[in-house]
Scaffold this motif. Structure first.
Motif, PDB file in Angstrom:
ATOM      1  N   THR A  52      64.877  28.468  -7.518  1.00  0.00           N
ATOM      2  CA  THR A  52      66.074  29.079  -6.927  1.00  0.00           C
ATOM      3  C   THR A  52      66.157  28.781  -5.434  1.00  0.00           C
ATOM      4  O   THR A  52      67.234  28.475  -4.909  1.00  0.00           O
ATOM      5  CB  THR A  52      66.052  30.606  -7.171  1.00  0.00           C
ATOM      6  N   THR A  53      64.981  28.834  -4.768  1.00  0.00           N
ATOM      7  CA  THR A  53      64.958  28.506  -3.340  1.00  0.00           C
ATOM      8  C   THR A  53      65.446  27.076  -3.126  1.00  0.00           C
ATOM      9  O   THR A  53      66.234  26.801  -2.208  1.00  0.00           O
ATOM     10  CB  THR A  53      63.535  28.680  -2.781  1.00  0.00           C
ATOM     11  N   PHE A  54      64.996  26.181  -4.017  1.00  0.00           N
ATOM     12  CA  PHE A  54      65.401  24.771  -3.931  1.00  0.00           C
ATOM     13  C   PHE A  54      66.934  24.658  -4.058  1.00  0.00           C
ATOM     14  O   PHE A  54      67.588  23.981  -3.254  1.00  0.00           O
ATOM     15  CB  PHE A  54      64.690  23.968  -5.022  1.00  0.00           C
ATOM     16  N   LEU A  55      67.489  25.336  -5.072  1.00  0.00           N
ATOM     17  CA  LEU A  55      68.947  25.268  -5.255  1.00  0.00           C
ATOM     18  C   LEU A  55      69.677  25.886  -4.045  1.00  0.00           C
ATOM     19  O   LEU A  55      70.703  25.370  -3.608  1.00  0.00           O
ATOM     20  CB  LEU A  55      69.366  25.990  -6.537  1.00  0.00           C
ATOM     21  N   ASN A  56      69.121  26.977  -3.534  1.00  0.00           N
ATOM     22  CA  ASN A  56      69.750  27.617  -2.367  1.00  0.00           C
ATOM     23  C   ASN A  56      69.706  26.709  -1.136  1.00  0.00           C
ATOM     24  O   ASN A  56      70.610  26.736  -0.303  1.00  0.00           O
ATOM     25  CB  ASN A  56      69.067  28.954  -2.053  1.00  0.00           C
ATOM     26  N   LEU A  57      68.651  25.913  -1.038  1.00  0.00           N
ATOM     27  CA  LEU A  57      68.571  24.949   0.078  1.00  0.00           C
ATOM     28  C   LEU A  57      69.633  23.868  -0.083  1.00  0.00           C
ATOM     29  O   LEU A  57      70.335  23.519   0.864  1.00  0.00           O
ATOM     30  CB  LEU A  57      67.175  24.315   0.131  1.00  0.00           C
ATOM     31  N   VAL A  58      69.760  23.380  -1.326  1.00  0.00           N
ATOM     32  CA  VAL A  58      70.766  22.337  -1.587  1.00  0.00           C
ATOM     33  C   VAL A  58      72.171  22.888  -1.316  1.00  0.00           C
ATOM     34  O   VAL A  58      73.024  22.209  -0.736  1.00  0.00           O
ATOM     35  CB  VAL A  58      70.657  21.829  -3.050  1.00  0.00           C
ATOM     36  N   ALA A  59      72.374  24.163  -1.706  1.00  0.00           N
ATOM     37  CA  ALA A  59      73.704  24.775  -1.525  1.00  0.00           C
ATOM     38  C   ALA A  59      73.976  25.156  -0.068  1.00  0.00           C
ATOM     39  O   ALA A  59      75.104  25.509   0.278  1.00  0.00           O
ATOM     40  CB  ALA A  59      73.823  26.005  -2.411  1.00  0.00           C
ATOM     41  N   GLU A  80      83.693  23.683  -0.665  1.00  0.00           N
ATOM     42  CA  GLU A  80      84.509  22.530  -1.055  1.00  0.00           C
ATOM     43  C   GLU A  80      83.813  21.581  -2.025  1.00  0.00           C
ATOM     44  O   GLU A  80      84.474  20.847  -2.743  1.00  0.00           O
ATOM     45  CB  GLU A  80      84.913  21.743   0.209  1.00  0.00           C
ATOM     46  N   THR A  81      82.471  21.567  -1.995  1.00  0.00           N
ATOM     47  CA  THR A  81      81.764  20.506  -2.717  1.00  0.00           C
ATOM     48  C   THR A  81      80.891  21.007  -3.858  1.00  0.00           C
ATOM     49  O   THR A  81      80.563  20.242  -4.762  1.00  0.00           O
ATOM     50  CB  THR A  81      80.869  19.738  -1.701  1.00  0.00           C
ATOM     51  N   ILE A  82      80.496  22.277  -3.789  1.00  0.00           N
ATOM     52  CA  ILE A  82      79.487  22.769  -4.743  1.00  0.00           C
ATOM     53  C   ILE A  82      80.036  23.896  -5.614  1.00  0.00           C
ATOM     54  O   ILE A  82      80.776  24.765  -5.142  1.00  0.00           O
ATOM     55  CB  ILE A  82      78.245  23.281  -3.963  1.00  0.00           C
ATOM     56  N   GLY A  83      79.640  23.851  -6.879  1.00  0.00           N
ATOM     57  CA  GLY A  83      79.897  24.962  -7.781  1.00  0.00           C
ATOM     58  C   GLY A  83      78.547  25.556  -8.162  1.00  0.00           C
ATOM     59  O   GLY A  83      77.575  24.819  -8.352  1.00  0.00           O
ATOM     60  N   TYR A  84      78.458  26.876  -8.229  1.00  0.00           N
ATOM     61  CA  TYR A  84      77.162  27.516  -8.455  1.00  0.00           C
ATOM     62  C   TYR A  84      77.274  28.438  -9.667  1.00  0.00           C
ATOM     63  O   TYR A  84      78.133  29.318  -9.709  1.00  0.00           O
ATOM     64  CB  TYR A  84      76.775  28.327  -7.208  1.00  0.00           C
ATOM     65  N   ILE A  85      76.402  28.218 -10.645  1.00  0.00           N
ATOM     66  CA  ILE A  85      76.373  29.113 -11.813  1.00  0.00           C
ATOM     67  C   ILE A  85      75.048  29.870 -11.779  1.00  0.00           C
ATOM     68  O   ILE A  85      73.983  29.264 -11.694  1.00  0.00           O
ATOM     69  CB  ILE A  85      76.480  28.327 -13.139  1.00  0.00           C
ATOM     70  N   GLN A 134      81.792  18.390  -6.530  1.00  0.00           N
ATOM     71  CA  GLN A 134      81.125  17.138  -6.891  1.00  0.00           C
ATOM     72  C   GLN A 134      79.755  17.424  -7.474  1.00  0.00           C
ATOM     73  O   GLN A 134      79.181  16.593  -8.163  1.00  0.00           O
ATOM     74  CB  GLN A 134      80.991  16.263  -5.648  1.00  0.00           C
ATOM     75  N   LEU A 135      79.241  18.615  -7.156  1.00  0.00           N
ATOM     76  CA  LEU A 135      77.918  18.993  -7.650  1.00  0.00           C
ATOM     77  C   LEU A 135      77.942  20.433  -8.154  1.00  0.00           C
ATOM     78  O   LEU A 135      78.392  21.333  -7.448  1.00  0.00           O
ATOM     79  CB  LEU A 135      76.894  18.875  -6.503  1.00  0.00           C
ATOM     80  N   VAL A 136      77.474  20.616  -9.384  1.00  0.00           N
ATOM     81  CA  VAL A 136      77.352  21.970  -9.929  1.00  0.00           C
ATOM     82  C   VAL A 136      75.870  22.308 -10.020  1.00  0.00           C
ATOM     83  O   VAL A 136      75.086  21.542 -10.589  1.00  0.00           O
ATOM     84  CB  VAL A 136      78.013  22.083 -11.324  1.00  0.00           C
TER      85      VAL A 136
END
Lengths: 243, 404
Positions: free
Chosen positions: A65-72, A103-108, A178-180
């Motif tokens: 989750t930390t990794f995804l939060n960094l990417v987001a 604008e670029t990321i979708g988060y589920i 562009q990235l989910v």
């Protein structure tokens, strides 16, 4: 062409009892010494192509989750580089990261994270509200595509868990990302709903041309993906990463 | 977008929104009422003189004399002899200054409504306000000296349900529980058109009617309670005031009426201040309730705010949404405050009219109509800053999901 490129990404948290703070070091705050910090993410290299679908296998507490939060851009790394769609995320200020995310990321999320005071349609519209603006027709279309065309006015409490996750999927796709990023998206669903939700996420991402980065510990989920990587081998902080 | 967030949050927390806005409305209505009644009653009372410049009466308090003879409140400070007044009138220094003199005699009532004796001239010649003379409702006429006839103020007639031809026995005393009925039977021959002055609350009969009423002291035949005076020039009032009041005699010359009434408000100024302070305290508590209401729900809202941030909402957006919500509650409360004021202010104005005959105009523009709501909204916005700051500082990652 690579949509997402990560190099030497490191994120640490203060150890418990030393003013632990999950959000970590604030921008500009000097790094403390290694003994007082707990390294959570340490990734040498990672990349994801546009429209690619990749699953990351990882146990609870492995730093997914930390990794995804960094990417987001929700969290700022201690060091390293994250290039998303040609933009260096780590060089952006918080407002810039907010805009990039909008604008670029979708988060589920695993727990859907729908706003209880908003209807299904309003929740989907929220996904695009902070980016390029609300496009109601697109929100309506997305709800139709996830099979909730007749549930626009329903509040989350009036929907089943499976339906709530479908609203969350529609919301994640509403800003034409562009990235989910999907964090254990089926973790709270029964087997049948999990299978349907996963199919839906992959299908809609494919239709919209969005890349999908999904993290899960569920082998049944991971087995659905053509491409899968083990987060334990990716994250050097776990001490199990391959060189 | 921010308005959508505010609207949906208010909708989600509809009950607490209504309760908080209701408390703001109460505070706003209270503040408006206290302020308007305070400022308008001071102005209106000080201007109310029924067309007279001064009052001559028995030795005593000028304020009591004015309240009794102009506002028909309080008890009379006592009677003066008609001869004393005539002697004064013959005084070349004072007599020449008096333009018109209307004697009145008090002491009787009917079911709490005061019966006052006077002369025909009051309704025939006197302007109770610049350019305004007394008018009688269609079919009515002025009373005639020597007859048992009455002219009734509009408000008294309405409340008593009297019409032309109604008869009544005046009662001794001025309290609602009058001592006894007098034998004389009076007939209503005229009903005055409304004047928005204390005259509307009085039953008027010929002067000698009071003086010679059965059961009254026979000496009262040669006495009057007060003389309402119009002067030729203001300087004459000062001169008469000095001459009469400093002579140490049996008379009091109350002049100018407005200044004397203003003394009353000076005397009750502390009460006024207490009311204003109370209204402000209610306003402060109401504004505080906005802070508490939003702040208390922050733990429940924290997740929603973190979700918004995760979806790309900036810190300033969530800050603005929380402050905006407080402002909207304030605006809603302030708007509802006018409804509270309509009820409260209307009731107070009606009570003041019933008790004094003085008519307040609750909807006449008063600066408080803009500054009180604006201040309340400002206080609400300030109250919203505390939870908004909490929203601004919210750690998104920690709040939104357990870390895996």
């Amino acid at each position: 062409m690579s949509l997402l490129t990560i190099k030497d990404l490191v994120k640490s948290y203060p150890r418990p009892g030393r003013g632990a703070r999950l959000s970590g070091r604030a921008p500009g705050e000097p790094a403390s010494n290694a003994a007082s910090e707990h390294r959570v993410v340490d990734i040498a290299e990672f990349s994801l192509a546009a429209a690619e679908q990749l699953a990351l296998r990882g146990e609870s507490g492995s730093g997914k989750t930390t990794f995804l939060n960094l990417v987001a851009g929700i969290l700022a790394p201690d060091r390293g580089s994250i290039v998303l769609d040609g933009r260096e995320v780590t060089a952006l200020g918080e407002a810039g990261r907010d805009r990039l995310r909008a604008e670029t990321i979708g988060y589920i999320f695993q727990t859907f994270n729908l706003l209880q005071g908003h209807t299904a349609l309003e929740n989907v519209e929220l996904g695009m509200a902070f980016g390029r603006g609300v496009d109601r027709a697109h929100a309506v279309e997305l709800l139709r595509r996830v099979g909730l065309g007749d549930k626009h006015g329903h509040f989350p409490r009036q929907l089943s868990t499976g339906q709530q996750q479908r609203v969350a999927v529609a919301r994640a796709l509403s800003n034409r990302p562009q990235l989910v990023l999907a964090d254990e998206p089926t973790g709270n669903l029964d087997r049948r709903n999990a299978r349907e939700a996963l199919y839906l996420i992959r299908e809609v991402c494919r239709e919209e041309g969005a890349a999908l980065l999904l993290v899960s510990h569920d082998e049944r989920v991971l087995a659905q993906f053509e491409q899968m990587r083990d987060f334990a081998f990716l994250n050097r902080a776990l001490g199990t990463a391959t060189p | 977008m921010i308005w959508n967030l505010i609207y949906r949050s208010l909708r989600q927390h509809a009950l607490s929104t209504l309760v908080t806005a209701g408390s703001i409305a109460l505070a706003s209505g209270l503040l408006l009422t206290v302020w308007v009644v305070k400022t308008q009653s001071q102005a209106v009372f000080a201007q109310t003189n029924s067309g007279f410049d001064a009052v001559l009466g028995a030795r005593g308090s000028k304020l009591q004399l004015v309240l009794n003879s102009i506002f028909h409140l309080e008890s009379s400070p006592g009677n003066i002899s008609a001869a004393d007044f005539e002697a004064l009138r013959r005084n070349p220094m004072i007599g020449g200054a008096i333009k018109t003199a209307i004697p009145i005699a008090v002491g009787d009532s009917f079911q709490g409504w005061r019966v006052v004796g006077t002369v025909e001239k009051l309704f025939a010649e006197i302007e109770y306000a610049p350019g305004k003379r007394y008018a009688l409702a269609p079919g009515g006429r002025n009373f005639k000296i020597g007859e048992h006839e009455a002219v009734v103020g509009s408000f008294a007639a309405k409340r008593l349900g009297w019409k032309l031809g109604t008869t009544f026995h005046p009662q001794h005393g001025v309290s609602e529980k009058a001592e006894r009925d007098h034998d004389e039977l009076y007939t209503v021959v005229g009903i005055l058109e409304p004047t928005s002055t204390p005259v509307d609350r009085v039953i008027w009969i010929p002067l000698e009617g009071i003086q010679t009423m059965s059961g009254h002291n026979p000496l009262a035949k040669a006495e009057i309670s007060a003389v309402l005076i119009q002067l030729r020039a203001p300087t004459a009032g000062l001169m008469a005031s000095n001459l009469i009041n400093q002579s140490g005699g049996k008379l009091t010359f109350a002049y100018p009426i407005g200044t004397i009434v203003a003394e009353l408000f000076n005397k009750i100024g502390w009460f006024d201040q207490v009311l204003t302070l109370l209204a402000w305290l209610v306003a402060a508590v109401a504004s505080g309730s906005v802070l508490v209401s939003i702040y208390n729900s922050m733990s429940a809202r924290a997740r929603d705010i973190a979700i918004l941030r995760a979806l790309g909402a900036r810190r300033r957006t969530v800050f603005g949404a929380v402050v905006g919500e407080a402002a909207v509650i304030g605006v809603l409360g302030a708007a509802l405050g006018f409804a509270v004021y309509a009820v409260l202010g209307g009731a107070v104005a009606a009570i003041i009219q019933a008790q004094t005959g003085v008519v307040l105009e609750p909807w006449k523009f008063n600066a408080v109509f803009w500054w009180a709501p604006a201040t309340l909204v400002g206080l609400c916005v300030l109250g919203g800053f505390v939870p908004a700051l909490k929203a601004y500082r919210l750690p998104v990652a920690e709040t939104i999901a357990p870390v895996s």
